[in-house]
Motif scaffolding. Structure first.
Motif, PDB file in Angstrom:
ATOM      1  N   PRO A  17      56.755  33.379  13.147  1.00 60.49           N
ATOM      2  CA  PRO A  17      57.486  33.877  14.319  1.00 60.49           C
ATOM      3  C   PRO A  17      57.235  35.362  14.549  1.00 60.49           C
ATOM      4  N   SER A  19      58.255  39.190  15.918  1.00 58.98           N
ATOM      5  CA  SER A  19      59.450  40.012  15.782  1.00 58.98           C
ATOM      6  C   SER A  19      59.502  41.098  16.845  1.00 58.98           C
ATOM      7  N   THR A  41      58.289  33.577  26.369  1.00 62.31           N
ATOM      8  CA  THR A  41      58.942  32.529  25.590  1.00 62.31           C
ATOM      9  C   THR A  41      58.574  31.151  26.120  1.00 62.31           C
ATOM     10  N   TYR A  53      57.806  20.768  23.566  1.00 61.63           N
ATOM     11  CA  TYR A  53      57.322  21.896  22.769  1.00 61.63           C
ATOM     12  C   TYR A  53      55.885  22.186  23.184  1.00 61.63           C
ATOM     13  N   ARG A  89      51.414  34.310  19.165  1.00 57.57           N
ATOM     14  CA  ARG A  89      51.710  33.258  18.201  1.00 57.57           C
ATOM     15  C   ARG A  89      50.792  32.062  18.445  1.00 57.57           C
ATOM     16  N   LEU A  93      55.327  25.589  18.797  1.00 57.70           N
ATOM     17  CA  LEU A  93      56.472  26.417  19.175  1.00 57.70           C
ATOM     18  C   LEU A  93      57.489  25.585  19.927  1.00 57.70           C
ATOM     19  N   LYS A  94      58.742  25.765  19.575  1.00 57.66           N
ATOM     20  CA  LYS A  94      59.846  25.065  20.219  1.00 57.66           C
ATOM     21  C   LYS A  94      60.316  25.831  21.450  1.00 57.66           C
ATOM     22  N   GLU A  97      61.257  29.802  21.724  1.00 58.49           N
ATOM     23  CA  GLU A  97      60.561  30.668  20.767  1.00 58.49           C
ATOM     24  C   GLU A  97      59.623  31.618  21.504  1.00 58.49           C
ATOM     25  N   SER A  99      56.261  33.360  22.277  1.00 57.64           N
ATOM     26  CA  SER A  99      54.839  33.051  22.130  1.00 57.64           C
ATOM     27  C   SER A  99      53.975  34.307  22.173  1.00 57.64           C
TER      28      SER A  99
END
Length: 154
Positions: A17, A19, A41, A53, A89, A93-94, A97, A99
């Motif tokens: 993930p 930050s 996101t 997802y 990312r 990914l859900k 989350e 990206s």
């Protein structure tokens, strides 16, 4: 007399993930009057079709080079940009989350907003990253994030 700052740009592609706090700290610089952070996101639908997802893949060596090129070109237009941070990312990914995170630090807010928008828009069109959307009806589809952005802007 203050010394000129040395760019500490930071680029990353990660399964872990992303930050907001880390990206903000990396973009921080004593010469900044503004740090703009753009957070992309995973949303729960595409064109009204429910998304379960996403899965992202990247050609990492080339993607990092494109991130560097974005920072270099960004500084040609916004010469006072101090720091450029781009993290993306990959993997599954859900909904909700993060990206992608792009942060730009500049002495003034106007140039920071413009430079950050340039960075994310250029990333969306030029970086070799693909996403696969998994929909609630059981279907899925791979698309280049650049192609996806172009479809939504038409």
């Amino acid at each position: 007399m203050s010394l000129p700052t040395v760019s500490q740009d930071h680029f990353k592609i990660s399964f872990a993930p992303l930050s907001l706090e880390e990206v903000y700290k990396l973009a921080d610089d004593p010469a900044n009057g503004a740090i703009i952070v753009m957070s992309g996101t995973v949303r729960n639908q595409t064109d009204g079709k429910p998304v379960l997802y996403l899965e992202y893949q990247a050609y990492e060596p080339m993607a990092i080079e494109v991130f560097r090129t974005i920072a270099t070109n960004l500084r040609q237009q916004w010469k006072d940009a101090n720091q450029v941070v781009i993290h993306h990312r990959i993997g599954k990914l859900k909904i909700g989350e993060i990206s992608v995170l792009v942060a730009v630090g500049c002495p003034h807010r106007g140039e920071a907003f413009e430079a950050c928008r340039y960075a994310i828009d250029t990333l969306k069109h030029n970086v070799p990253i693909w996403k696969k959307e998994f929909w609630s009806d059981g279907s899925s589809n791979w698309v280049s994030i650049g192609a996806c952005e172009q479809m939504h802007n038409q």
